[in-house]
Design a protein around this motif. Structure first.
Motif, PDB file in Angstrom:
ATOM      1  N   LEU A   1      62.127  29.891  32.228  1.00 29.58           N
ATOM      2  CA  LEU A   1      61.188  30.866  32.814  1.00 29.58           C
ATOM      3  C   LEU A   1      60.990  31.837  31.583  1.00 29.58           C
ATOM      4  CD1 LEU A   1      60.311  31.530  35.680  1.00 29.58           C
ATOM      5  CD2 LEU A   1      62.023  33.290  35.769  1.00 29.58           C
ATOM      6  N   GLU A   2      59.406  31.857  31.320  1.00 29.47           N
ATOM      7  CA  GLU A   2      59.015  33.127  30.217  1.00 29.47           C
ATOM      8  C   GLU A   2      57.977  33.778  31.169  1.00 29.47           C
ATOM      9  OE1 GLU A   2      57.416  30.608  27.023  1.00 29.47           O
ATOM     10  OE2 GLU A   2      59.495  30.303  26.236  1.00 29.47           O
ATOM     11  N   GLY A   3      58.586  34.902  31.411  1.00 31.36           N
ATOM     12  CA  GLY A   3      57.693  35.961  32.193  1.00 31.36           C
ATOM     13  C   GLY A   3      57.714  34.946  33.750  1.00 31.36           C
ATOM     14  N   ASP A   4      56.319  35.144  34.131  1.00 30.90           N
ATOM     15  CA  ASP A   4      56.455  34.420  35.393  1.00 30.90           C
ATOM     16  C   ASP A   4      56.062  32.757  35.436  1.00 30.90           C
ATOM     17  OD1 ASP A   4      57.072  36.523  36.900  1.00 30.90           O
ATOM     18  OD2 ASP A   4      54.995  37.017  37.117  1.00 30.90           O
ATOM     19  N   GLU A   5      56.083  32.508  34.064  1.00 31.78           N
ATOM     20  CA  GLU A   5      55.830  31.062  33.913  1.00 31.78           C
ATOM     21  C   GLU A   5      56.855  30.142  33.715  1.00 31.78           C
ATOM     22  OE1 GLU A   5      52.916  28.237  30.683  1.00 31.78           O
ATOM     23  OE2 GLU A   5      53.246  30.473  30.315  1.00 31.78           O
ATOM     24  N   VAL A   6      56.677  28.965  34.474  1.00 33.36           N
ATOM     25  CA  VAL A   6      58.003  27.877  34.366  1.00 33.36           C
ATOM     26  C   VAL A   6      57.595  26.908  33.319  1.00 33.36           C
ATOM     27  CG1 VAL A   6      59.198  26.242  35.607  1.00 33.36           C
ATOM     28  CG2 VAL A   6      58.401  28.413  36.942  1.00 33.36           C
ATOM     29  N   ILE A   7      58.474  26.844  32.298  1.00 33.21           N
ATOM     30  CA  ILE A   7      58.170  25.805  31.254  1.00 33.21           C
ATOM     31  C   ILE A   7      59.139  24.483  31.703  1.00 33.21           C
ATOM     32  CG2 ILE A   7      58.322  25.538  28.836  1.00 33.21           C
ATOM     33  CD1 ILE A   7      56.557  27.997  29.421  1.00 33.21           C
ATOM     34  N   ARG A   8      58.162  23.753  31.846  1.00 35.42           N
ATOM     35  CA  ARG A   8      59.022  22.382  32.255  1.00 35.42           C
ATOM     36  C   ARG A   8      58.936  21.269  31.240  1.00 35.42           C
ATOM     37  NH1 ARG A   8      59.576  22.734  37.774  1.00 35.42           N
ATOM     38  NH2 ARG A   8      58.537  24.325  39.136  1.00 35.42           N
ATOM     39  N   GLU A   9      58.281  21.510  30.193  1.00 38.60           N
ATOM     40  CA  GLU A   9      58.309  20.242  28.998  1.00 38.60           C
ATOM     41  C   GLU A   9      58.900  21.140  27.833  1.00 38.60           C
ATOM     42  OE1 GLU A   9      55.047  17.377  29.717  1.00 38.60           O
ATOM     43  OE2 GLU A   9      54.113  19.176  29.979  1.00 38.60           O
ATOM     44  N   GLY A  10      58.930  20.118  26.945  1.00 34.29           N
ATOM     45  CA  GLY A  10      59.375  20.750  25.484  1.00 34.29           C
ATOM     46  C   GLY A  10      60.905  20.789  25.332  1.00 34.29           C
ATOM     47  N   ASN A  11      61.104  21.444  24.586  1.00 38.61           N
ATOM     48  CA  ASN A  11      62.628  21.692  23.950  1.00 38.61           C
ATOM     49  C   ASN A  11      63.772  22.274  25.114  1.00 38.61           C
ATOM     50  OD1 ASN A  11      64.791  21.425  22.853  1.00 38.61           O
ATOM     51  ND2 ASN A  11      64.451  22.917  20.979  1.00 38.61           N
ATOM     52  N   LEU A  12      64.001  21.607  26.117  1.00 41.75           N
ATOM     53  CA  LEU A  12      64.784  22.353  27.217  1.00 41.75           C
ATOM     54  C   LEU A  12      65.970  21.678  27.167  1.00 41.75           C
ATOM     55  CD1 LEU A  12      62.009  21.676  29.978  1.00 41.75           C
ATOM     56  CD2 LEU A  12      62.598  24.012  28.850  1.00 41.75           C
ATOM     57  N   GLY A  13      67.000  22.491  27.810  1.00 39.65           N
ATOM     58  CA  GLY A  13      68.305  22.188  27.834  1.00 39.65           C
ATOM     59  C   GLY A  13      68.633  21.174  29.006  1.00 39.65           C
ATOM     60  N   LYS A  14      69.907  20.839  29.497  1.00 35.04           N
ATOM     61  CA  LYS A  14      70.027  20.317  30.644  1.00 35.04           C
ATOM     62  C   LYS A  14      70.433  21.142  31.785  1.00 35.04           C
ATOM     63  CE  LYS A  14      71.484  15.839  30.545  1.00 35.04           C
ATOM     64  NZ  LYS A  14      72.476  14.898  30.277  1.00 35.04           N
ATOM     65  N   LEU A  15      70.005  20.405  33.087  1.00 32.69           N
ATOM     66  CA  LEU A  15      70.656  21.212  34.335  1.00 32.69           C
ATOM     67  C   LEU A  15      72.135  21.245  34.266  1.00 32.69           C
ATOM     68  CD1 LEU A  15      70.025  22.207  37.096  1.00 32.69           C
ATOM     69  CD2 LEU A  15      70.554  19.878  37.920  1.00 32.69           C
ATOM     70  N   LYS A  16      72.972  22.331  34.670  1.00 30.78           N
ATOM     71  CA  LYS A  16      74.354  22.661  34.526  1.00 30.78           C
ATOM     72  C   LYS A  16      74.837  21.989  35.748  1.00 30.78           C
ATOM     73  CE  LYS A  16      77.751  25.515  33.041  1.00 30.78           C
ATOM     74  NZ  LYS A  16      78.741  26.269  33.961  1.00 30.78           N
ATOM     75  N   THR A  17      75.500  21.075  35.421  1.00 26.58           N
ATOM     76  CA  THR A  17      76.551  20.228  36.580  1.00 26.58           C
ATOM     77  C   THR A  17      77.859  20.411  36.090  1.00 26.58           C
ATOM     78  OG1 THR A  17      76.261  18.229  35.266  1.00 26.58           O
ATOM     79  CG2 THR A  17      74.724  18.567  36.899  1.00 26.58           C
ATOM     80  N   ASN A  18      78.480  20.321  37.464  1.00 31.13           N
ATOM     81  CA  ASN A  18      80.037  20.522  37.425  1.00 31.13           C
ATOM     82  C   ASN A  18      80.745  19.190  37.790  1.00 31.13           C
ATOM     83  OD1 ASN A  18      80.264  22.792  35.999  1.00 31.13           O
ATOM     84  ND2 ASN A  18      80.286  24.004  37.946  1.00 31.13           N
ATOM     85  N   GLY A  19      80.301  18.256  38.374  1.00 30.67           N
ATOM     86  CA  GLY A  19      81.041  17.256  38.957  1.00 30.67           C
ATOM     87  C   GLY A  19      80.238  15.992  39.244  1.00 30.67           C
ATOM     88  N   ILE A  20      80.760  15.137  39.513  1.00 33.01           N
ATOM     89  CA  ILE A  20      80.213  13.622  39.811  1.00 33.01           C
ATOM     90  C   ILE A  20      80.800  13.222  41.132  1.00 33.01           C
ATOM     91  CG2 ILE A  20      82.028  12.538  38.467  1.00 33.01           C
ATOM     92  CD1 ILE A  20      79.805  10.603  37.290  1.00 33.01           C
ATOM     93  N   VAL A  21      79.701  12.529  41.871  1.00 33.60           N
ATOM     94  CA  VAL A  21      80.142  12.078  43.180  1.00 33.60           C
ATOM     95  C   VAL A  21      79.492  10.716  43.430  1.00 33.60           C
ATOM     96  CG1 VAL A  21      78.688  13.227  44.751  1.00 33.60           C
ATOM     97  CG2 VAL A  21      80.600  12.780  45.638  1.00 33.60           C
TER      98      VAL A  21
END
Lengths: 259, 226, 239
Positions: free
Chosen positions: A162-182
């Motif tokens: 999130l940059e200001g009100d803008e959602v950046i969906r491409e480029g140099n992004l990290g991964k969604l934080k996950t805590n488990g596997i099912v």
């Protein structure tokens, strides 16, 4: 597609056989592919035999749920698309589709696959993760395919910025934080037989269905469906079987996400 | 006598009895009822009417098309009144439909909404439901319909119709009891009859019913008296 | 499940928030036949839950195309009243949760009601939750079972339902609302007691295979009590 003759399947089961020479506790071939929809933050297509399920994950900025003000939200939906099966119809989600989505949702939620704490942005502002399950071809066992695809899509999803009100969906992004596997294992009761991973023909004549979702250590969700019953003995045996059978599912998933 | 609930074992062996099922060679009740173990008799306290040939029923004409009437009984079963067969000889041709045929062939003209009594001639399983073929239909003029639980009908009629006779005598009503649980009450003290029928339904399982009904009918007619 | 940051202690000094032992049911009261229009009905209080159940039919299936030529169909509606919870007023009408519960409740009764007797017909089961305090689906099924039994609609057995779960490392029976919200696991089960058949089973949270065994044992034991209360309620109507 012509449905298989019910009596033929029962006759085969009487001889201890299943279609395609499968054992009672044997999965069909499973294929998992990630990032099949690059526009989505996360996606996965899962084939179990002829069943094909696609899950797309999108993240959006929204408001938190009133009872969970300091964490993000997870919303799971399922569509039984008319193109997936001659019997599926257009219209609002059927009770079957709602049950399907809610069972997948409970497994993911209970196993903490999505770290909802990490989706908190600021007061009254959080990320919501939308998990949409698209059934593309029906040949039984949607629950396991849906859980596999949803978990894989989440584990491989990128985290927008999130940059200001803008959602950046491409480029140099990290991964969604996950805590488990099912993953889940679904069993069908067909007369007195218990069959892992029922195909469409077997589901048409099954009296009951039992889905057990687990991670390496514990059972995370269960759901019995339809009018047929299971005994307490069957339940505990199938819980143990699930811990065994789920290893191959987790391995396949880890392989697919290159873990 | 003891109360038995659905799922309770009635016999260790297989017994063919109404309102029971046999599973693994043992017999279980499927409805709530009274079991007399010494006689091996099981009488339901509640049950759903299931039609049999010869049952006397009361219903309402729901549709009338091509000389066929469908009758509604407030149950999943629908009744059909078919036109009488045309007499082969001695008929009067076209005039038949005005009721001019031989007396036993004549059938009353029925309209939608009419109350009818009839007998079940045949129970037929049609493609999508069970159909009752009715015979000897009779239109019931006027009167009030009282609905009861079909399982209480035997008590309302009583042994050898004693209860029904008591009701009719005490209220001066004509009372027709359909086995489907619809009762037609006409003439006399209809309100009192209804009150008594309701009381029988509510208290069918409590002893001394005949006396209590007798009391009700006496006091009821006195109150109204004057 | 496990949500919220201000998680209350569910077990203090070996007792639960409402003072119950781990395997103790809340008080249950069942009344039969309180709705005159229905073929069968029951009112059930289960702790602070207040639930009404009613059954109608068998009657002609409507609309006609949903009729099954071989057996009766069951329609089931589970609903929570908008004023039923201690929290905010909720939207009326069925939400996704209610649709799922209606479906699994229907499937419980498809197992025990003898549907073959009434081809082409429908049987309606209504469960209205008037006040909710955790475990409403179990309460609803337990009440509806009594309602059906009181209707004379033939059935193989009278099912009961109750949930088991986990608070900390303790397996607990019959979760109330706070326990439901903050427990480590919740597992509602419905059972046909004659053969101990599982008719409904749901679970979410975290349970090992050993904990599942312990929880199901607790359910079966509690079932004896619930079955007895159902029986007494039905018998009371005829004595």
């Amino acid at each position: 597609m012509i449905a298989e003759n019910e009596e033929y399947i029962l006759e085969m089961l009487g001889k201890g056989m299943r279609e395609h020479e499968r054992g009672h506790m044997q999965y069909r071939d499973i294929k998992i592919e990630t990032n099949t929809i690059p526009h989505a933050e996360g996606s996965a297509t899962v084939d179990i035999g002829n069943t094909k399920v696609l899950v797309g994950v999108k993240l959006a900025v929204g408001t938190p749920l009133p009872d969970k003000p300091d964490e993000g939200a997870l919303v799971t939906g399922a569509e039984l698309l008319p193109l997936a099966n001659a019997e599926y119809e257009t219209g609002p989600p059927s009770p079957e589709a709602i049950e399907f989505a809610r069972v997948v949702d409970r497994g993911i939620r209970a196993a903490g696959v999505v770290d909802t704490d990490a989706l908190f942005i600021e007061k009254d502002k959080v990320w919501t993760a939308f998990v949409d399950i698209y059934v593309l071809n029906y040949d039984g066992n949607l629950f396991d395919a849906g859980t596999l695809a949803a978990t894989t899509a989440l584990l491989s999803a990128r985290m927008p910025k999130l940059e200001g009100d803008e959602v950046i969906r491409e480029g140099n992004l990290g991964k969604l934080k996950t805590n488990g596997i099912v993953t889940s294992c679904t069993y069908a009761k067909v007369s007195k037989n218990v069959l892992l991973d029922p195909n469409g023909n077997e589901e048409r004549i099954m009296s009951g269905r039992l889905t057990i979702a687990n991670d390496e250590k514990v059972v995370r969700a269960m759901q019995k469906g339809l009018s047929g019953s299971f005994s307490f003995k069957e339940l505990t045996e199938l819980v143990d079987a699930t811990f065994d059978k789920s290893k191959q599912l987790r391995d396949k998933m880890k392989q697919a996400i290159g873990d | 006598m003891k109360i038995v609930l659905p799922g309770d074992k009635i016999s260790d062996g297989p017994v063919r009895m109404e309102n029971t099922i046999v599973e693994n060679g043992k017999t279980y009740a499927t409805v709530i009822g009274m079991l007399d173990e010494s006689k091996g008799a099981f009488v339901p306290l509640e049950s759903v009417w299931y039609p049999r040939q010869g049952d006397f029923v009361i219903g309402i004409v729901e549709n009338s098309k091509n000389n066929v009437q469908t009758v509604q009984f407030d149950s999943p079963f629908r009744g059909l009144i078919l036109p009488p067969p045309r007499p082969r000889f001695g008929g009067r041709g076209r005039d038949d439909r005005f009721g001019g045929g031989p007396r036993e062939e004549r059938q009353e003209v029925l309209h939608i909404g009419d109350v009818v009594s009839a007998f079940v001639k045949d129970v037929k399983r049609e493609s999508d439901q069970i159909i009752l073929i009715l015979e000897r239909p009779k239109r019931l003029f006027g009167g009030k319909l009282v609905e009861v639980r079909p399982s209480k009908v035997p008590r309302i009629i009583g042994k050898a119709s004693t209860m029904l006779k008591q009701l009719e005598d005490g209220t001066k009503c004509t009372i027709l009891v359909g086995l489907n649980g619809i009762i037609w009450v006409n003439g006399g003290n209809v309100a009192l009859a209804q009150k008594a029928i309701t009381k029988i339904q509510e208290e069918a399982h409590i002893g001394g019913l005949t006396e209590r009904i007798s009391e009700l009918l006496t006091s009821g007619s006195i109150n109204r008296g004057s | 499940m496990g949500g919220g940051k201000n998680k209350p202690e569910l077990i203090v000094g070996g007792k639960r928030t409402d003072g119950r032992a781990m395997d103790e049911l809340r008080p249950i009261k069942i009344q039969v036949g309180i709705l005159k229009n229905a073929e069968g009905s029951a009112y059930l209080e289960w702790g602070n839950n207040k639930v009404l159940a009613a059954v109608y039919g068998p009657k002609e299936a409507q609309p006609k195309h949903i009729a099954n030529p071989d057996r009766a169909i069951i329609k089931c509606r589970y609903q929570m009243a908008p004023f039923s919870s201690l929290e905010e007023h909720s939207r009326s009408g069925p939400n996704r949760r209610a649709i799922e519960i209606s479906k699994v409740t229907k499937e419980v009764f498809e197992n025990v009601i003898m549907l073959d007797n009434f081809p082409g017909s429908e049987i309606d089961i209504f469960v209205e939750v008037l006040q909710s305090d955790g475990g409403t689906r179990a309460a609803g099924i337990t009440a509806a079972a009594v309602a059906v039994a009181s209707s004379g609609i033939p059935m193989r057995d009278i099912p009961y339902a109750v949930s088991a779960g986990k608070a900390g490392e303790e397996i607990i029976l019959d979760l109330n609302k706070i326990e439901d919200n903050y427990s480590e696991a919740d597992m509602p089960i419905a059972v046909a007691p004659r053969n101990n058949d599982i008719l409904l089973l749901q679970m979410d949270g975290s349970l090992t295979s050993e904990q599942i065994r312990k929880a199901t044992d607790m359910v079966i034991k509690a079932g004896e009590t619930i079955t007895k209360l159902q029986r007494e309620a039905l018998e009371a109507r005829y004595s």
